[in-house]
Design an enzyme around this catalytic site. Structure first.
Site, PDB file in Angstrom:
ATOM      1  N   ARG A 190     -23.928 -15.967  16.821  1.00  0.00           N
ATOM      2  CA  ARG A 190     -23.319 -17.167  17.519  1.00  0.00           C
ATOM      3  C   ARG A 190     -22.467 -18.012  16.506  1.00  0.00           C
ATOM      4  O   ARG A 190     -21.664 -18.678  16.948  1.00  0.00           O
ATOM      5  CB  ARG A 190     -24.768 -17.806  17.862  1.00  0.00           C
ATOM      6  CG  ARG A 190     -25.519 -18.218  16.875  1.00  0.00           C
ATOM      7  CD  ARG A 190     -27.084 -18.999  17.439  1.00  0.00           C
ATOM      8  NE  ARG A 190     -27.818 -18.873  16.415  1.00  0.00           N
ATOM      9  CZ  ARG A 190     -28.641 -20.126  15.750  1.00  0.00           C
ATOM     10  NH1 ARG A 190     -28.486 -20.886  16.569  1.00  0.00           N
ATOM     11  NH2 ARG A 190     -29.529 -19.950  14.821  1.00  0.00           N
ATOM     12  N   SER A 197     -26.506 -25.701  19.205  1.00  0.00           N
ATOM     13  CA  SER A 197     -27.422 -24.467  18.745  1.00  0.00           C
ATOM     14  C   SER A 197     -26.520 -23.103  18.875  1.00  0.00           C
ATOM     15  O   SER A 197     -26.822 -22.251  18.146  1.00  0.00           O
ATOM     16  CB  SER A 197     -28.705 -24.625  19.917  1.00  0.00           C
ATOM     17  OG  SER A 197     -29.224 -23.315  19.667  1.00  0.00           O
ATOM     18  N   GLU A 200     -27.669 -25.282  34.460  1.00  0.00           N
ATOM     19  CA  GLU A 200     -26.943 -24.099  34.221  1.00  0.00           C
ATOM     20  C   GLU A 200     -26.238 -23.665  35.498  1.00  0.00           C
ATOM     21  O   GLU A 200     -24.924 -23.061  35.323  1.00  0.00           O
ATOM     22  CB  GLU A 200     -27.912 -23.050  33.719  1.00  0.00           C
ATOM     23  CG  GLU A 200     -28.389 -23.257  32.392  1.00  0.00           C
ATOM     24  CD  GLU A 200     -29.702 -24.121  32.459  1.00  0.00           C
ATOM     25  OE1 GLU A 200     -30.114 -24.391  33.508  1.00  0.00           O
ATOM     26  OE2 GLU A 200     -29.845 -24.451  31.275  1.00  0.00           O
ATOM     27  N   PHE A 249     -30.995 -18.745  30.545  1.00  0.00           N
ATOM     28  CA  PHE A 249     -30.637 -19.883  31.388  1.00  0.00           C
ATOM     29  C   PHE A 249     -29.149 -19.509  32.027  1.00  0.00           C
ATOM     30  O   PHE A 249     -28.974 -19.754  33.105  1.00  0.00           O
ATOM     31  CB  PHE A 249     -30.702 -21.084  30.806  1.00  0.00           C
ATOM     32  CG  PHE A 249     -31.935 -21.426  29.634  1.00  0.00           C
ATOM     33  CD1 PHE A 249     -33.250 -20.856  30.366  1.00  0.00           C
ATOM     34  CD2 PHE A 249     -31.868 -21.954  28.788  1.00  0.00           C
ATOM     35  CE1 PHE A 249     -34.195 -20.927  29.501  1.00  0.00           C
ATOM     36  CE2 PHE A 249     -33.047 -21.893  27.658  1.00  0.00           C
ATOM     37  CZ  PHE A 249     -34.128 -21.302  28.274  1.00  0.00           C
ATOM     38  N   HIS A 283     -29.213 -16.351  22.057  1.00  0.00           N
ATOM     39  CA  HIS A 283     -30.509 -16.159  22.488  1.00  0.00           C
ATOM     40  C   HIS A 283     -30.746 -14.626  23.213  1.00  0.00           C
ATOM     41  O   HIS A 283     -31.499 -14.713  24.115  1.00  0.00           O
ATOM     42  CB  HIS A 283     -30.993 -17.179  22.813  1.00  0.00           C
ATOM     43  CG  HIS A 283     -31.464 -18.408  22.098  1.00  0.00           C
ATOM     44  ND1 HIS A 283     -30.337 -19.044  21.283  1.00  0.00           N
ATOM     45  CD2 HIS A 283     -32.508 -18.902  21.790  1.00  0.00           C
ATOM     46  CE1 HIS A 283     -30.955 -19.791  20.212  1.00  0.00           C
ATOM     47  NE2 HIS A 283     -32.343 -19.948  20.794  1.00  0.00           N
ATOM     48  N   ASP A 342     -39.454 -18.879  19.748  1.00  0.00           N
ATOM     49  CA  ASP A 342     -39.383 -19.351  21.123  1.00  0.00           C
ATOM     50  C   ASP A 342     -40.348 -18.675  22.125  1.00  0.00           C
ATOM     51  O   ASP A 342     -40.690 -19.359  23.215  1.00  0.00           O
ATOM     52  CB  ASP A 342     -37.975 -19.650  21.674  1.00  0.00           C
ATOM     53  CG  ASP A 342     -37.423 -20.732  21.004  1.00  0.00           C
ATOM     54  OD1 ASP A 342     -38.168 -21.745  20.347  1.00  0.00           O
ATOM     55  OD2 ASP A 342     -35.980 -20.564  20.761  1.00  0.00           O
ATOM     56  N   ARG A 393     -29.693 -14.929  18.295  1.00  0.00           N
ATOM     57  CA  ARG A 393     -30.092 -16.083  17.565  1.00  0.00           C
ATOM     58  C   ARG A 393     -29.863 -15.856  16.114  1.00  0.00           C
ATOM     59  O   ARG A 393     -29.742 -16.771  15.379  1.00  0.00           O
ATOM     60  CB  ARG A 393     -31.205 -16.857  18.141  1.00  0.00           C
ATOM     61  CG  ARG A 393     -31.439 -18.216  17.464  1.00  0.00           C
ATOM     62  CD  ARG A 393     -32.773 -18.538  17.775  1.00  0.00           C
ATOM     63  NE  ARG A 393     -33.358 -19.855  16.998  1.00  0.00           N
ATOM     64  CZ  ARG A 393     -33.806 -19.854  15.901  1.00  0.00           C
ATOM     65  NH1 ARG A 393     -33.816 -18.457  15.236  1.00  0.00           N
ATOM     66  NH2 ARG A 393     -33.898 -20.950  15.308  1.00  0.00           N
TER      67      ARG A 393
END
Lengths: 322, 289
Positions: free
Chosen positions: A21, A48, A69, A94, A120, A128, A178
């Site tokens: 990312r 993020s 989203e 999402f 992610h 998470d 991530r």
């Protein structure tokens, strides 16, 4: 084009660690400086997802839709209809999961050039938990007509994938993990959308990966010196460079695919169905075995669910011994 | 409001809307499928747009300076196709009878890639306002003066995505955007207030006001009202505009009006002939005025 590895890339004490990312965010900022039509649309996860590299420089080309989203997708579609090149950015579950039907109707069906850039992807998301570990995104995007699906192998390749996506046509999905993973490619390493990369030639087995799993396969091929293993990196899952994969399968007679994605609908299943048509050799898909995992560090998850180097090596050896 | 349009002009618009309604009935009868109530109910607003309001060039539908019409509730596309045909877009008369049939450009729900002049593909509900926001952002970024008109149904306001877009448009002060809601109080399973009430607590119009929009409530068959609202929408500054247009579903055909069972079915030949006869009588009355 010869593949270029980073120096000492197989030495875990020396290889640089960085998340994909981060590379994607840097690539986005470079694109923003080059092209005034690049717009970033975010859903409360911009920093993020490392898109702050872009948004801090280009606030007038940043649209923050909040935690919404579906709306993110529709706004991207509207911008693309007008000729802008929007990057819709948030976490994979999402972005792709929550908003799938708007993606189908407003982006895929009219073939809008929207780039969906996700962090992610996969269980590498870690603590998470399964709600945030997206292991179905390849299945959900590769089934949409006209989509290009990119799964870069590290930070540098994510940067190149973002830059390359600008020049493509139609919808594009780029999946990033991530977690920080080894950066084994360089800014000079060739990257051509739609072409797989043979990282190491061999005759006993073809092992194929995407994302950070490709690094594991390189480690395993190095360790198993008694075997001649061909290692292929598939950064473009769709359109798939099936010709090169078929040629490799004809040579080795066995294909092993490793990925941080559900084995149902992942790259392994896509390759298996293509090989069944062209050269029916045994294919083993190693990934997330159609389950939801749990919270835990990426390292602990990889260990427990067999996606670390040891677990992947064991799965490969079991397959080869059959 | 009569200052912006003369009585004679209004009469001409009424006649055009009547013609569009007759075309809609023929298209639906030939297709043997499709939605009837919504297209008839929105014929006046489409006429006001395509025959008075829009800055557009039917011979050059991709003209960059055109106003954009984003149809969110794609299922009422017969009214759009009919309005485009009568406005001179490149649709042949015989093509109208191909609606919903194989090889036709007149898809059952609008397809952007098949018919020039259709701004978006649509059908699944609640998505158009988000796309319209994207169009509005692009116009703002490029400092272009054209207006974005989004047409939406009342029933599709049950979709959460619509409210995501409602918040966004107000946040970014998208005053080049206007949503026109076909407030006809019906949807496929029944009356909106039975299926999922939109006026519960506060009215749909007041909901938009609470979200920071400029809101106008009009009669959706009154051209002076419609055109006056368009002017107000274009002159609004700092806020997007929502026009809640009270319409009669099935307008112009007595056995279709306000009957939700006509939401998603076409007339058969006998029903179509009766509908056309009723519309012809309205046309005659208009001409005698």
């Amino acid at each position: 084009m010869n593949f270029i590895f980073a120096d000492n890339y197989l030495d875990e004490t020396k290889v640089k660690m960085s998340p994909m990312r981060e590379g994607a965010g840097l690539g986005l900022a470079e694109l923003g400086a080059l092209h005034a039509d690049v717009i970033v649309v975010g859903a409360d996860t911009l920093e993020s997802c490392r898109a702050h590299h872009f948004t801090e420089k280009f606030p007038d080309r940043t649209i923050q839709v909040g935690v919404a989203e579906q709306n993110l997708i529709g706004v991207c579609a509207g911008l693309a209809y007008e000729g802008k090149v929007p990057f819709g950015i948030t976490y994979a579950p999402f972005l792709i999961g929550r908003a799938w039907e708007p993606i189908r109707t407003t982006i895929a069906y009219p073939s809008n050039h929207v780039i969906l850039l996700a962090s992610h992807a996969g269980i590498a998301t870690g603590t998470d938990g399964p709600t945030h570990q997206m292991t179905e995104d390849i299945a959900l995007t590769a089934c949409l007509p006209g989509f290009t699906v990119l799964a870069p192998c590290d930070h540098e390749q994510a940067r190149l994938a973002v830059k390359a996506a600008y020049d493509l046509k139609g919808p594009v999905y780029i999946r990033c993990a991530r977690e920080a993973t080894p950066v084994f490619t360089t800014p000079e390493t060739p990257f051509v959308v739609g072409k797989v990369q043979i990282l190491r030639e061999g005759t006993d087995a073809t092992v194929i990966g995407h994302g950070y799993m490709t690094y594991r396969l390189l480690q395993i091929a190095e360790e198993l010196k008694e075997l001649s293993i061909e290692v292929i990196n598939v950064h473009t899952i769709k359109p798939l460079d099936i010709e090169t994969i078929v040629a490799s399968a004809k040579k080795t007679g066995k294909v092993f695919v490793a990925e941080d994605h559900n084995i149902v609908g992942g790259l392994g299943s896509i390759i298996a169905s293509a090989l069944a048509e062209h050269v029916p050799v045994p294919v083993k898909s190693h990934g997330v075995y159609d389950i939801f995992t749990e919270s835990g560090s990426a390292k602990d998850l990889w260990g427990k669910y067999g996606l670390d180097t040891e677990g992947t090596k064991k799965a490969l050896l079991d397959f080869l011994q059959k | 409001m009569s200052t912006i349009v003369t009585e004679k002009e209004i009469q001409q618009l009424q006649l055009t809307a009547n013609t569009i309604r007759q075309t809609i009935i023929r298209m639906l009868m030939d297709a043997g499928a499709g939605h009837t109530a919504g297209p008839l109910g929105m014929a006046d607003i489409f006429t006001a747009l395509y025959f008075h309001e829009l800055k557009h060039d039917p011979k050059n539908p991709s003209w960059s300076e055109r106003d954009r019409v984003i149809l969110s509730n794609g299922h009422i596309c017969p009214v759009r196709y009919a309005a485009m045909y009568h406005a001179g877009y490149q649709i042949q008369k015989e093509e109208l009878s191909t609606f919903r049939k194989i090889d036709s450009r007149l898809e059952g729900h609008p397809a952007f890639h098949r018919l020039p002049g259709v701004e978006t593909s649509s059908g699944p509900l609640g998505e158009g306002l988000s796309e319209a926001c994207g169009f509005a952002f692009a116009a703002k970024m490029d400092h272009k003066p054209h207006h974005i008109w989004c047409l939406a149904s009342d029933g599709e306001h049950a979709e959460g995505m619509t409210w995501e877009a409602v918040m966004l448009a107000a946040k970014y002060k998208l005053d080049n955007l206007c949503v026109i809601i076909d407030r006809n109080y019906i949807q496929i399973d029944g009356f909106t207030e039975d299926v999922m009430p939109l006026d519960l607590g506060v009215s749909l119009a007041d909901k938009y006001k609470a979200f920071g929009w400029n809101v106008l409530e009009i009669g959706g068959h009154d051209f002076a009202d419609i055109l006056g609202a368009f002017e107000k929408a274009k002159s609004a500054k700092g806020k997007p505009t929502c026009i809640v247009a009270r319409t009669t579903p099935g307008k112009g055909v007595d056995f279709m009006e306000n009957n939700y069972k006509w939401h998603g079915v076409p007339p058969n030949k006998t029903q179509a002939e009766e509908a056309l006869a009723q519309l012809a009588r309205i046309e005659d009355a208009l001409r005698r005025e």
